[in-house]
Write a protein that holds these residues in place. Structure first.
Motif, mmCIF file in Angstrom:
data_model
loop_
_atom_site.group_PDB
_atom_site.id
_atom_site.type_symbol
_atom_site.label_atom_id
_atom_site.label_comp_id
_atom_site.label_asym_id
_atom_site.label_seq_id
_atom_site.Cartn_x
_atom_site.Cartn_y
_atom_site.Cartn_z
ATOM 1 N N ASP A 1 52.985 49.609 29.507
ATOM 2 C CA ASP A 1 53.821 48.870 28.556
ATOM 3 C C ASP A 1 54.599 47.756 29.261
ATOM 4 O OD1 ASP A 1 54.596 51.879 26.722
ATOM 5 O OD2 ASP A 1 53.064 50.385 26.338
ATOM 6 N N VAL A 2 53.879 46.804 29.816
ATOM 7 C CA VAL A 2 54.494 45.649 30.478
ATOM 8 C C VAL A 2 53.683 44.410 30.117
ATOM 9 C CG1 VAL A 2 55.378 47.018 32.412
ATOM 10 C CG2 VAL A 2 53.119 45.947 32.582
ATOM 11 N N PRO A 3 54.268 43.206 30.241
ATOM 12 C CA PRO A 3 53.485 41.986 30.006
ATOM 13 C C PRO A 3 52.315 41.886 30.988
ATOM 14 C CG PRO A 3 55.838 41.506 30.032
ATOM 15 C CD PRO A 3 55.688 42.912 30.509
ATOM 16 N N VAL A 4 51.267 41.190 30.574
ATOM 17 C CA VAL A 4 50.097 41.018 31.444
ATOM 18 C C VAL A 4 50.500 40.160 32.646
ATOM 19 C CG1 VAL A 4 47.716 40.217 31.593
ATOM 20 C CG2 VAL A 4 48.597 41.094 29.414
ATOM 21 N N PRO A 5 50.311 40.657 33.868
ATOM 22 C CA PRO A 5 50.715 39.882 35.043
ATOM 23 C C PRO A 5 49.792 38.684 35.266
ATOM 24 C CG PRO A 5 50.423 42.231 35.562
ATOM 25 C CD PRO A 5 49.793 41.990 34.237
ATOM 26 N N TYR A 6 50.331 37.691 35.975
ATOM 27 C CA TYR A 6 49.533 36.498 36.310
ATOM 28 C C TYR A 6 48.777 36.685 37.623
ATOM 29 C CZ TYR A 6 48.423 31.870 38.072
ATOM 30 O OH TYR A 6 47.774 30.787 38.610
ATOM 31 N N ALA A 7 49.424 37.232 38.642
ATOM 32 C CA ALA A 7 48.795 37.374 39.961
ATOM 33 C C ALA A 7 47.522 38.212 39.846
ATOM 34 C CB ALA A 7 49.768 38.011 40.947
ATOM 35 N N LYS A 8 46.469 37.760 40.484
ATOM 36 C CA LYS A 8 45.164 38.398 40.325
ATOM 37 C C LYS A 8 45.176 39.882 40.692
ATOM 38 C CE LYS A 8 40.785 38.376 39.305
ATOM 39 N NZ LYS A 8 40.363 38.242 37.886
ATOM 40 N N PRO A 9 45.737 40.292 41.827
ATOM 41 C CA PRO A 9 45.730 41.725 42.143
ATOM 42 C C PRO A 9 46.476 42.555 41.098
ATOM 43 C CG PRO A 9 46.271 40.435 44.090
ATOM 44 C CD PRO A 9 46.324 39.497 42.935
ATOM 45 N N LEU A 10 47.573 42.021 40.556
ATOM 46 C CA LEU A 10 48.337 42.753 39.549
ATOM 47 C C LEU A 10 47.599 42.784 38.215
ATOM 48 C CD1 LEU A 10 51.979 41.496 40.254
ATOM 49 C CD2 LEU A 10 50.877 43.604 41.030
ATOM 50 N N GLU A 11 46.974 41.677 37.849
ATOM 51 C CA GLU A 11 46.219 41.645 36.598
ATOM 52 C C GLU A 11 45.043 42.614 36.650
ATOM 53 O OE1 GLU A 11 44.468 38.232 33.580
ATOM 54 O OE2 GLU A 11 43.976 38.094 35.716
ATOM 55 N N THR A 12 44.380 42.671 37.793
ATOM 56 C CA THR A 12 43.263 43.599 37.960
ATOM 57 C C THR A 12 43.735 45.042 37.838
ATOM 58 O OG1 THR A 12 42.120 42.035 39.408
ATOM 59 C CG2 THR A 12 41.425 44.341 39.525
ATOM 60 N N ARG A 13 44.899 45.321 38.365
ATOM 61 C CA ARG A 13 45.456 46.671 38.280
ATOM 62 C C ARG A 13 45.917 46.992 36.862
ATOM 63 N NH1 ARG A 13 47.922 50.307 41.856
ATOM 64 N NH2 ARG A 13 47.735 52.332 40.852
ATOM 65 N N TYR A 14 46.366 45.985 36.142
ATOM 66 C CA TYR A 14 46.932 46.185 34.808
ATOM 67 C C TYR A 14 45.914 46.767 33.833
ATOM 68 C CZ TYR A 14 48.675 44.902 30.148
ATOM 69 O OH TYR A 14 49.061 44.932 28.837
ATOM 70 N N VAL A 15 44.704 46.201 33.770
ATOM 71 C CA VAL A 15 43.719 46.644 32.777
ATOM 72 C C VAL A 15 42.965 47.870 33.302
ATOM 73 C CG1 VAL A 15 43.419 44.328 31.829
ATOM 74 C CG2 VAL A 15 41.934 45.095 33.676
ATOM 75 N N PRO A 16 42.488 48.737 32.409
ATOM 76 C CA PRO A 16 41.700 49.893 32.863
ATOM 77 C C PRO A 16 40.433 49.443 33.587
ATOM 78 C CG PRO A 16 42.422 50.223 30.601
ATOM 79 C CD PRO A 16 42.733 48.789 30.951
ATOM 80 N N THR A 17 40.235 49.926 34.799
ATOM 81 C CA THR A 17 39.047 49.599 35.586
ATOM 82 C C THR A 17 38.015 50.715 35.458
ATOM 83 O OG1 THR A 17 39.929 50.690 37.549
ATOM 84 C CG2 THR A 17 40.454 48.340 37.267
ATOM 85 N N VAL A 18 36.819 50.432 35.934
ATOM 86 C CA VAL A 18 35.756 51.440 35.928
ATOM 87 C C VAL A 18 36.208 52.675 36.691
ATOM 88 C CG1 VAL A 18 33.426 51.963 36.765
ATOM 89 C CG2 VAL A 18 33.901 49.768 35.641
ATOM 90 N N GLU A 19 36.777 52.481 37.870
ATOM 91 C CA GLU A 19 37.187 53.602 38.705
ATOM 92 C C GLU A 19 38.292 54.418 38.044
ATOM 93 O OE1 GLU A 19 36.986 50.443 39.664
ATOM 94 O OE2 GLU A 19 35.098 50.577 40.817
#
Length: 333
Positions: free
Chosen positions: A288-306
Motif C-alpha cells: 500500500d504505497v505509491p509506485v516507486p520511480y527508481a528501477k530496483p524499487l519499482e521491480t520490487r514493488y510489483v509481484p515477481t515470478v519468484e
C-alpha cells in the motif's frame, strides 16, 4: 500487442462506419504507444481525430456522440488522466441507459494504458481497476497480451454499453500470433484457463497473467492459471469450477493490497466453497504505497515470478496464509 490494438480498431472501423477514434495524439502521431498507427491514413480525419489536452472535454463529447448514433473509441494516454473526466464516465455514460429508461444507450469504448514496469513514476504507473469496477453500468476488461488486446477490444466496440479496456503498457511490445476477424473476438465476461493443474488455482488479470503463468511453469506444484480477462462482469463459474478441483485459490494482483479487485474474487470463493477449501484464500499483491520511480524499487514493488512462486509454495506446504514481503521485512505496516 500495440499492433493488435491497432488491428482491432481497423477491423472494427471497416465493419461499422459509425466507429470513430479520438484522443490525444491518436491521429498524426499514431498514438504515443503506436496503438493507433496507420488509422489516419486509412480512415481520414473525419474518423480519427487528435484532440486538445482536455480529457473532460473530449470524453464528454464522446458520450454525446455515442448517445446519438456513433460508436466512439476514446484513448486515454495514461489511466490516471481519467481522473479529470471521471464524472463523464461513471456519472453520465454509465447511467444514461438507466436514467432514460432504455431510450439511450452509450456504445462507448474507453481505452487506457495502465501499470508499472516502465519507470513512469507514481503518477503514471497505477492500474486503477478499482476506479471503475464498483460502478453499475460499466463493463471493465483488461488485456494480458496481443490476442486478448485484439479480442476484448473488438467485443467492447460492438457492445451497446460503455466498456473500459485497460492495457498494461509494459506488454505493448510483447509478441504472439493473433487470430483476427470474428474468430478472434473474445466475449466479455469469459475467463480463460491458460494451464491445467491440480494443486492450486491462480487467478490473474492483465500484467500479472504472464507472471502467474511463468511462476507455475517452473514450480514443483501444479497450478490451473486463469486469465480473468473481464473484471466486470467476471466469470464466476470458471473460477468456482477451478477452485472446486484444486481446493486452493491464490489471486495475483498488481495493485495495492487494500481494496484490490481480488477482494471480490476472494470473498465469493470463500463464501461459496468454504467447506471445500484445503487452505485459506490468498492474495498476492503490491504494498500500500505509491509506485516507486527508481528501477530496483519499482521491480520490487510489483509481484515477481519468484515472489508468486514463493508465496504459493508456502501456502501449499503449510496450509497457512503467507505473510507478504513487506510485513516480513518490517518495510511497511
Amino acid at each position: 500487442m500495440n499492433q493488435a490494438v491497432s488491428a482491432a480498431l481497423a477491423d472494427a472501423m471497416r465493419e461499422d462506419p459509425a466507429v470513430v477514434v479520438i484522443g490525444e495524439d491518436v491521429a498524426v502521431p499514431g498514438g504515443v504507444f503506436k496503438a493507433t498507427d496507420g488509422l489516419l491514413a486509412e480512415f481520414g480525419v473525419g474518423r480519427v481525430r487528435d484532440t486538445p489536452i482536455s480529457e473532460m472535454g473530449f470524453l464528454g463529447a464522446a458520450v454525446g456522440a455515442a448517445a446519438t448514433g456513433l460508436r466512439p473509441v476514446v484513448e486515454i494516454m495514461f489511466g490516471e488522466f481519467l481522473g479529470v473526466a471521471l464524472d463523464q464516465l461513471v456519472t453520465e455514460a454509465a447511467k444514461l441507459r438507466y436514467l432514460s429508461a432504455g431510450q439511450y444507450g452509450v456504445p462507448l469504448t474507453v481505452r487506457a494504458s495502465v501499470g508499472a514496469g516502465l519507470g513512469f513514476g507514481a503518477q503514471h504507473s497505477q492500474c486503477l481497476e478499482t476506479w471503475f469496477y464498483a460502478t453499475p453500468g460499466l463493463k471493465v476488461a483488461v488485456a494480458s497480451g496481443p490476442q486478448t488486446a485484439y479480442g476484448l477490444l473488438r467485443a467492447a466496440v460492438r457492445d451497446d454499453d460503455p466498456v473500459v479496456v485497460l492495457e498494461p503498457r509494459r506488454l505493448y511490445g510483447g509478441r504472439a500470433e493473433v487470430v483476427t476477424g470474428d474468430d478472434g473476438i473474445i466475449a466479455l465476461g469469459s475467463a480463460e484457463v491458460r494451464t491445467a493443474g491440480d494443486d492450486v488455482t491462480l487467478v490473474a488479470l492483465g500484467g500479472t497473467v504472464p507472471v502467474a503463468q511463468e511462476a507455475a511453469d517452473g514450480a514443483g506444484w501444479g497450478a490451473e492459471v486463469v486469465d480473468l480477462r473481464t473484471l466486470v462482469p467476471w466469470d464466476v463459474a470458471t473460477v468456482l469450477d477451478s477452485v472446486r478441483r484444486t481446493g486452493r485459490l491464490v489471486v495475483v494482483e498488481e495493485g495495492p493490497f487494500s481494496g484490490g479487485w481480488g477482494t471480490e474474487i476472494a470473498a465469493r470463493v470463500a463464501s461459496e466453497l468454504f467447506g471445500e477449501l484445503r487452505a485459506p484464500v490468498h492474495r498476492v499483491t503490491s504494498p500500500d504505497v505509491p509506485v516507486p520511480y527508481a528501477k530496483p524499487l519499482e521491480t520490487r514493488y510489483v509481484p515477481t515470478v519468484e515472489y508468486v512462486r514463493e508465496q504459493v509454495g508456502e501456502l501449499i506446504e503449510t496450509g497457512r496464509t503467507p505473510r507478504p514481503w513487506w510485513s516480513r521485512e518490517g518495510a511497511h505496516r
